[in-house]
Design a protein around this motif. Structure first.
Motif, short mmCIF file in Angstrom:
data_model
loop_
_atom_site.label_atom_id
_atom_site.label_comp_id
_atom_site.label_asym_id
_atom_site.label_seq_id
_atom_site.Cartn_x
_atom_site.Cartn_y
_atom_site.Cartn_z
N SER A 68 -5.29 -28.41 11.53
CA SER A 68 -4.99 -29.29 10.40
C SER A 68 -5.75 -28.90 9.14
O SER A 68 -5.51 -29.45 8.08
CB SER A 68 -5.32 -30.73 10.76
N ALA A 74 -1.93 -28.60 6.51
CA ALA A 74 -2.52 -29.82 5.98
C ALA A 74 -1.54 -30.53 5.05
O ALA A 74 -1.43 -31.75 5.04
CB ALA A 74 -3.82 -29.51 5.25
N LEU A 224 -9.71 -13.44 3.83
CA LEU A 224 -9.52 -12.58 2.66
C LEU A 224 -10.23 -11.24 2.84
O LEU A 224 -9.66 -10.19 2.59
CB LEU A 224 -10.04 -13.32 1.42
N LYS A 257 -7.29 -9.28 -3.55
CA LYS A 257 -8.70 -8.89 -3.49
C LYS A 257 -8.81 -7.36 -3.32
O LYS A 257 -9.65 -6.72 -3.96
CB LYS A 257 -9.40 -9.57 -2.30
N CYS A 283 -4.63 -20.06 -6.81
CA CYS A 283 -6.08 -19.93 -6.92
C CYS A 283 -6.47 -18.51 -7.30
O CYS A 283 -7.45 -18.28 -7.98
CB CYS A 283 -6.70 -20.34 -5.59
N SER B 69 -4.46 -33.55 2.36
CA SER B 69 -4.15 -32.17 2.01
C SER B 69 -5.23 -31.58 1.10
O SER B 69 -5.20 -30.39 0.79
CB SER B 69 -2.77 -32.08 1.34
N VAL B 71 -8.45 -29.77 0.39
CA VAL B 71 -9.10 -28.76 1.26
C VAL B 71 -10.33 -29.29 1.96
O VAL B 71 -10.53 -29.04 3.14
CB VAL B 71 -9.57 -27.51 0.47
N ALA B 74 -9.37 -32.14 4.43
CA ALA B 74 -8.63 -31.58 5.56
C ALA B 74 -9.58 -30.99 6.59
O ALA B 74 -9.38 -31.11 7.79
CB ALA B 74 -7.64 -30.53 5.08
N LEU B 224 -6.40 -26.29 -11.48
CA LEU B 224 -7.05 -25.14 -12.11
C LEU B 224 -6.67 -25.01 -13.58
O LEU B 224 -7.53 -24.80 -14.44
CB LEU B 224 -6.66 -23.87 -11.34
N ASP B 225 -5.39 -25.15 -13.86
CA ASP B 225 -4.93 -24.99 -15.24
C ASP B 225 -5.57 -26.02 -16.16
O ASP B 225 -6.03 -25.70 -17.25
CB ASP B 225 -3.41 -25.12 -15.30
N ALA B 253 -13.53 -23.26 -9.62
CA ALA B 253 -12.48 -22.24 -9.66
C ALA B 253 -11.73 -22.30 -10.99
O ALA B 253 -11.36 -21.27 -11.55
CB ALA B 253 -11.51 -22.43 -8.49
N LYS B 257 -11.35 -19.40 -13.89
CA LYS B 257 -10.09 -19.07 -14.60
C LYS B 257 -10.33 -19.07 -16.11
O LYS B 257 -9.85 -18.20 -16.83
CB LYS B 257 -9.01 -20.11 -14.26
N LEU B 260 -12.36 -15.95 -17.10
CA LEU B 260 -11.52 -14.75 -17.05
C LEU B 260 -10.55 -14.72 -18.23
O LEU B 260 -10.35 -13.69 -18.87
CB LEU B 260 -10.75 -14.70 -15.72
N MET B 279 -12.62 -23.11 0.66
CA MET B 279 -11.74 -22.00 0.36
C MET B 279 -11.71 -21.62 -1.11
O MET B 279 -11.62 -20.44 -1.45
CB MET B 279 -10.35 -22.45 0.72
N PHE B 280 -11.77 -22.62 -1.99
CA PHE B 280 -11.72 -22.34 -3.42
C PHE B 280 -12.82 -21.37 -3.83
O PHE B 280 -12.65 -20.55 -4.71
CB PHE B 280 -11.88 -23.63 -4.23
N THR B 282 -14.27 -18.99 -2.05
CA THR B 282 -14.12 -17.61 -1.59
C THR B 282 -12.82 -17.00 -2.09
O THR B 282 -12.66 -15.79 -2.13
CB THR B 282 -14.12 -17.54 -0.05
N CYS B 283 -11.88 -17.85 -2.45
CA CYS B 283 -10.58 -17.38 -2.88
C CYS B 283 -10.64 -16.79 -4.28
O CYS B 283 -9.92 -15.86 -4.61
CB CYS B 283 -9.62 -18.54 -2.82
N SER B 284 -11.52 -17.34 -5.10
CA SER B 284 -11.67 -16.84 -6.46
C SER B 284 -12.26 -15.44 -6.48
O SER B 284 -12.95 -15.03 -5.55
CB SER B 284 -12.62 -17.75 -7.25
N THR B 285 -11.98 -14.71 -7.53
CA THR B 285 -12.66 -13.45 -7.79
C THR B 285 -13.21 -13.53 -9.20
O THR B 285 -12.43 -13.71 -10.12
CB THR B 285 -11.69 -12.25 -7.69
N GLU B 287 -16.29 -14.37 -6.35
CA GLU B 287 -16.48 -15.50 -5.46
C GLU B 287 -17.60 -16.40 -5.97
O GLU B 287 -18.55 -15.93 -6.59
CB GLU B 287 -16.80 -14.99 -4.05
#
Lengths: 334, 334
Positions: A68, A74, A224, A257, A283, B69, B71, B74, B224-225, B253, B257, B260, B279-280, B282-285, B287
């Motif tokens: 989940s 989720a 990732l 990545k 993201c 939902s 993150v 969840a 994010l936006d 995150a 944005k 960048l 997750m947010f 590690t998902c970003s670059t 990190e």
DNA sequence: TTGTAAGCGTTATCAC
DNA sequence: GTGATAACGCTTACAA
């Protein structure tokens, strides 16, 4: 405080109290009011267990999923729970992991609570062989079950799913039409929908006259970092690719990545596509072109079908809908 | 197939069957085997409703959260469900949104199913005034309730939470020590934990002798936006900042944005920190440096406490644990 | 160790 | 409309 107490205080029989509880029409407005007043006064709540014993239902449905905390699952859980709640049903959640024995074992948790139906969310619940799907058949003997993003033909089993084949076919076609000639496909399982997606990729390649002398689809480790490393090692091993079609957004985010780390420009030198239109796709920077496979629609449809089934209406065994490409920054425009 | 059928076929009384069902020690090994055999043969499953009526429990606990939902939530749900399941308890999920009326209304769904306890996940369940928390007090009159990442002192209410104040204090201190002088703080709500975090930020600034003539904390729109645009407009309005301390990873995150998009180097020109280690981050670059507030630990602890409470052991009303800074690429090393 | 029988708090089927 | 009363399928004293 039970139905007897209320009946005494209201000077009526328990049958009448029960009728008020179930707002039966066969109660005079006067007594109804009286009974309701007494109930309120004593802040009475009917005992759920006794009630469900009489009705043989607790108005509760089970939601099974592998994990989940997975972004996509989720979301599905969120929508399912919302729709069920709006229809007066409670949701019992049960996460099973990806192993068959666990699925079978934890399914018992739901069955032992006598849920009225079960949603199996995710394509990983349909196994390859019939005997490994036996747990689904026996469950369906008791209650209706729904496969979300999965399919199997059997009595009392209903499927609601996105046409994954067509969606991957479409998005691969777009990538090939905008100049990529050496696509690779990344996946993490060959479940029912996994196989459909792969077929979409393969067929799109064939349509564009690409040969498959070398393998161009790869079982890729998740996370990732792992995905990034996997692609690096692929490159190191001489596999040449100018686009990555991923079976889900997380793999695609890993591919982004990789591209960023190895200095490849996106989408100039490499195009990348995902699947699910999940958080992973927005993201990332650049944001990922992906497939919207309409989780919300899938879930509302499934719940709506279940409600119809509860009313003994006939419902289709399989409901398929199409996904749609969401254009973002990892693919080139036409 | 009920307990009577089994008792007949096994040639024993229903009491004995029941004893086998509840593996009472007061059954001879011989009869136990016999009864179990008959049960298996007829694939008998005891009726959960009748059972719960007798026991006055279905071994089910409720999990309330604003949005399954999300993150972070969840993840919490995942761990809670897992731990409960391992203890033989089923989980009933109920998402409430962020409005008080909805919370109160949907809480009834859980209460009407007579769950044995309820976890309220997320800091948004504790309101500002006592009468707005009334729904918690009345619920706690019936069953034990747990506040995860929230706190309120009242009978039968138990809190398990990360020391958010200290965590934000620590991470802000690090950012200030590595050369930032104009930090801003981004948050999306001033819930209990929201206020604690803000206090951590403020105190860290004071420790470093930063004045607060201008406002340096901002209620920031999510997504994010929106966060990116918000920071742009902040800059356009003359707010100068060289670091962003965010109350959660999603805001962080968004800040990435922004950096960048506006060509600011991370962490050279701007440092950014998140919260939750989700997750947010590690998902970003690049990190994101963030706080690990130990969701898993929080959930396993909470469930373990509940199990002890079920055994009538005395448990602490409030359990606090510390978070830890996870260093990644959006902050400068010492 | 086993059996009898009385709950548990509803719903549902009859009569009236 | 309303009220007895029998299910519903279990758990659990209490007896044996």
């Amino acid at each position: 405080m039970n139905i007897y107490d209320i009946s005494k205080k209201a000077g009526v029989s328990i049958a009448t109290v029960s009728r008020v509880l179930n707002n039966s029409s066969k109660v005079s407005e006067q007594t109804r009011r009286k009974v309701l007043a007494v109930m309120k006064e004593n802040s009475y709540t009917p005992n759920a267990f006794a009630r469900s014993l009489g009705l043989n239902s607790m108005h509760t449905v089970g939601i099974m999923c592998a994990d989940s905390s997975d972004v996509y699952l989720a979301q599905a859980i969120y929508y399912l729970e919302r729709e069920l709640r709006n229809n007066g049903y409670a949701s019992m959640l049960c996460c099973t992991g990806y192993q068959l024995e666990e699925k079978e074992k934890y399914l018992q948790l739901l069955l032992s609570r006598n849920v009225d139906a079960i949603f199996f969310v995710g394509s990983n619940f349909v196994e390859d062989t019939d005997d490994r799907n036996n747990y689904l058949y026996t469950t369906a003997n008791r209650i209706p079950i729904f496969l979300l993003n999965g399919h199997i033909a059997a009595p009392n089993i209903y499927s609601v799913l996105c046409d994954d084949y067509q969606a991957i076919l479409d998005i691969t076609n777009e990538v090939l039409r905008t100049g990529s000639h050496q696509p690779i496909y990344l996946y993490r399982s060959l479940s029912y929908s996994g196989r459909r997606k792969l077929a979409g990729f393969t067929d799109a390649c064939l349509e564009h006259g690409l040969s498959f002398e070398e393998e161009r689809s790869f079982l890729c480790p998740v996370s990732l970092d792992n995905t990034r490393e996997f692609l690096s090692s692929l490159e190191a091993n001489g596999v040449v690719f100018d686009s990555v079609i991923a079976a889900d957004d997380e793999l695609a985010a890993g591919a982004v990545k990789y591209a960023l780390a190895s200095g490849k420009s996106i989408p100039g030198q490499i195009q990348i596509t995902g699947y699910n239109n999940s958080m992973f796709s927005t993201c990332s920077t650049p944001e990922i072109t992906t497939i919207d496979n309409r989780v919300e629609f899938m879930c509302t449809t499934a719940v709506s079908l279940l409600m119809q089934a509860f009313q003994h209406k006939s419902i289709p065994a399989k409901t398929t809908f199409s996904g749609t490409v969401v254009h973002r920054q990892t693919t080139r425009p036409f």
